[in-house]
Design an enzyme around this catalytic site. Structure first.
Site, PDB file in Angstrom:
ATOM      1  CB  SER A  79      -0.987   0.039   1.399  1.00  0.00           C
ATOM      2  OG  SER A  79      -0.192   0.208   2.606  1.00  0.00           O
ATOM      3  CE  LYS A  80      -2.122   6.610  -2.523  1.00  0.00           C
ATOM      4  NZ  LYS A  80      -3.533   6.573  -2.521  1.00  0.00           N
ATOM      5  NE  ARG A  81       0.726   0.033   5.803  1.00  0.00           N
ATOM      6  CZ  ARG A  81       1.581  -0.838   6.190  1.00  0.00           C
ATOM      7  NH1 ARG A  81       2.551  -0.582   6.644  1.00  0.00           N
ATOM      8  NH2 ARG A  81       0.997  -2.058   5.908  1.00  0.00           N
TER       9      ARG A  81
END
Ligand code: GLU
Length: 500
Positions: free
Chosen positions: A252-254
Site C-alpha cells: 500500500s501507499k505507506r
C-alpha cells in the site's frame, strides 16, 4: 494473429498501482508472446468514482510503461465501444433476454433492507448472502410493477450445483452454489454491476484468457454462473497472486512508491520497472535469469511459470535493476529523461537546446554510479550547479583546506596558473598540476585533495577528468542556474580564503 485475445480492464477511479500494472504487463506479455491481441477496456460503470481525468492519466501511464494495445477507447477496434459507460444498450439487451428466459428476475428489495440483513449475517458470524426473497415473485407481477415505474434491480438465479474451473495459476478451483447469493446484474438505477458487464464484454470482445488479480477469484463463480445462464463457453482464467510489501503486509501507499505515476516521478526507467514487475509472480524457465532486455521478456514469458504464492515487492531490487538499465540506456535518452528533474530543481529551464542535452549527457555520466533513480540527480549534481566558496571554507568537511598550511601552499601555486589559462582543458589542468607538484614538492593526495575541494566544494565526487570539461562547457551554456567555470570557482575560493 492467433486466437489469443486478452484484455486489461481498469476502472478509472485512481492511479495505476503496482498490482494493476503487473496485471496489464502479464496480459501484454502473454498477448505478445502468443502473437495475440491485447485489448484495453475502461470499466467506468461506477459513475461516482470514475473520472475522465483518471482515464487520460491511465492511458498515458500505460504508454510510458511501454505497453500498447490493439483495441481500446483511443484506438478503436472491431469490438467497441471500449468504455463500459458506452455499452449500456448491450447490457440492457442481455438483461432482457435473461429475464425473458427466467434465468434472471427483478428484485424490489430496498437497499436499507438488504443492508440490515447483511449486518445481521455478519453479526451472527455468517457469510452474507441474498435471501432470494424476490426470486419467486410471479414474473407477470414483477413486470407489471416495473412497467408501473417501480425501481427494480435485475438478479441472476444461481442454480444449485458447483462452479469449477481450471485456473492457470491456482489449478482446480471449486465453489459450491450454496455460498453464492443471486448476484445483481443491473442495479435499480440502471447501471450494470461489475460481474455482469465483465462477462458480456469478455464474451462480445472474444476474450480467450482472463488474466487478473486474485482478488477477483471469488467473483469468478458468479461470472461462470452467468456464462452458464447465457449458454456461453467461459474463457480460460488465470488469477495472479497478491503483491505484498517488504513487511509482508498487502502493498500500500505507506510502503512508498506504488503507482506507475510515482515510479515515473521518481525517475525509474520504464524498462527497469517492466523487468522488475515481470518477476513478481513469474520466473523464467531456467529459474534464475533476472535481466531480460529488449524482446527477451516477450520471448520467454509464459503463464506456466506463474506462481500462486504472494510476491514480495522489494524496492532494493528495483533500485538495483534500475541502476542496471540506467547504465545500459543510450546516453542521449538518459539525458532526455534526466532533464525534467533538473528543471524541477531550478537548474535548467525549458526548452532544452541540443548543446545543453549533449552537456547533460556528460553530467549524468559523471554521477551515474551514485544514482538509484533519476530523481536523485539534482542532489548528486549539486557540485556542478551550486558551488559557493563561502560554504566551502566554512563547511565542517572542507574547511581544513582553507586553514591547513600545506593545502594553502598548493593552492597558492595552483590558482594563479589556472587563472592565466584562456580555455582550460583537462590536459592543461594535468600539466599545471605537475608544475605545482614540482614547485611545492606535494604529490598524490596532498596535491589533489586541496585542488578538488577548492574546485568542487566537496571532499569526494566524480573524477576531475570528467568534472573540468563539465564546468568549462557548462559555464559557456549560460544555463538557468549559471554553472561556474573552474577559474570562477578558484577566484572565489582564493578571495574567500584570502590566499596569496
Ligand atoms: N475493473 C476490474 C478491476 O479493475 C477488472 C477486473 C477484471 O479484470 O475482471 O479490478
Amino acid at each position: 494473429m492467433s486466437k489469443v485475445r486478452v484484455r486489461f480492464a481498469p476502472s478509472p477511479t485512481g492511479h495505476v498501482h503496482v498490482g494493476n500494472a503487473r496485471t496489464a504487463l502479464f496480459n501484454w506479455l502473454f498477448a505478445r508472446h502468443e502473437n495475440g491481441a491485447f485489448v484495453l477496456r475502461i470499466e467506468d460503470t461506477d459513475v461516482e468514482r470514475s473520472e475522465k481525468q483518471f482515464e487520460d492519466q491511465l492511458l498515458e501511464d500505460l504508454r510510458w510503461f511501454g505497453l500498447d494495445w490493439h483495441e481500446g477507447p483511443d484506438v478503436g477496434g472491431p469490438h467497441g465501444p471500449y468504455r463500459q459507460s458506452e455499452r449500456k444498450n448491450l447490457y440492457a439487451q442481455f438483461a432482457k433476454e435473461l429475464i425473458g428466459s427466467a434465468r434472471a428476475y427483478y428484485c424490489f428489495c430496498a437497499p436499507e433492507q438488504l443492508e440490515s440483513e447483511r449486518e445481521e449475517a455478519l453479526k451472527a458470524g455468517r457469510q452474507p448472502k441474498y435471501s432470494g426473497r424476490c426470486r419467486n415473485l410471479a414474473a407477470e407481477d414483477a413486470a407489471r410493477r416495473v412497467n408501473g415505474g417501480e425501481a427494480a434491480a435485475v438478479r441472476l438465479k444461481i442454480e444449485p450445483g458447483e462452479f469449477r474451473w481450471h485456473d492457470l495459476v491456482h489449478g482446480e478451483v471449486v465453489f459450491s452454489s450454496e455460498v453464492i447469493g443471486d448476484p445483481i446484474l443491473v442495479r435499480s438505477d440502471g447501471h450494470p454491476a461489475y460481474n455482469y458487464a465483465v462477462v458480456i464484454d469478455d464474451r462480445l470482445m472474444e476474450i480467450s484468457h482472463v488474466i487478473r488479480g486474485d482478488d477477483h477469484i471469488s467473483n469468478t463463480p458468479r461470472q461462470l454462473a452467468l456464462y452458464r445462464a447465457l449458454g456461453w463457453e467461459p474463457p480460460i482464467f488465470a488469477h495472479l497472486s497478491t503483491i505484498l510489501g517488504p513487511d509482508r503486509s498487502r502493498l500500500s501507499k505507506r510502503h512508498g512508491a506504488t503507482s506507475l505515476q510515482n515510479f515515473r516521478e521518481e525517475g525509474v526507467l520504464p524498462e527497469a520497472l517492466r523487468n522488475y514487475l515481470a518477476l513478481l509472480g513469474w520466473s523464467p524457465a531456467d529459474g534464475k535469469t533476472e535481466i531480460f532486455e529488449g524482446k527477451v521478456l516477450v520471448e520467454q514469458f509464459s503463464l506456466t511459470h506463474v506462481t500462486k504464492s504472494p510476491a514480495v515487492f522489494d524496492p532494493e531490487k528495483l533500485a538495483w535493476m534500475n541502476r542496471h538499465y540506467m547504465k545500459a540506456a543510450p546516453p542521449e535518452r538518459l539525458a532526455q529523461l534526466a532533464a525534467p528533474f533538473l528543471v524541477k530543481a531550478g537548474y535548467l529551464s525549458e526548452p532544452h537546446r541540443q548543446a545543453t542535452l549533449a552537456w547533460l549527457e556528460r553530467v549524468v555520466d559523471a554521477v551515474l554510479k551514485n544514482l538509484d533513480r533519476l530523481d536523485q540527480l539534482p542532489a548528486a549534481a549539486r557540485l556542478v550547479f551550486d558551488y559557493e566558496a563561502a560554504s566551502t571554507i566554512s563547511g565542517g568537511e572542507t574547511r581544513h583546506v582553507a586553514e591547513d598550511e600545506a593545502a594553502r601552499q598548493v593552492l597558492t601555486s595552483f590558482i594563479p596558473k589556472i587563472l592565466a589559462e584562456q580555455a582550460l582543458t583537462f590536459e592543461r589542468f594535468r600539466e599545471i598540476a605537475k608544475e605545482v607538484q614540482k614547485e611545492t614538492g606535494k604529490k598524490g593526495k596532498d596535491l589533489f585533495h586541496p585542488i578538488r575541494v577548492a574546485i568542487t566544494g566537496a571532499v569526494s565526487g566524480p573524477e576531475l577528468e570528467k568534472l573540468i570539461p563539465i564546468f568549462e562547457e557548462g559555464a559557456r551554456l549560460k544555463l538557468a542556474r549559471p554553472v561556474k567555470s573552474t577559474a570562477e570557482r578558484l577566484r572565489e575560493f582564493a578571495e574567500a580564503a584570502k590566499l596569496g
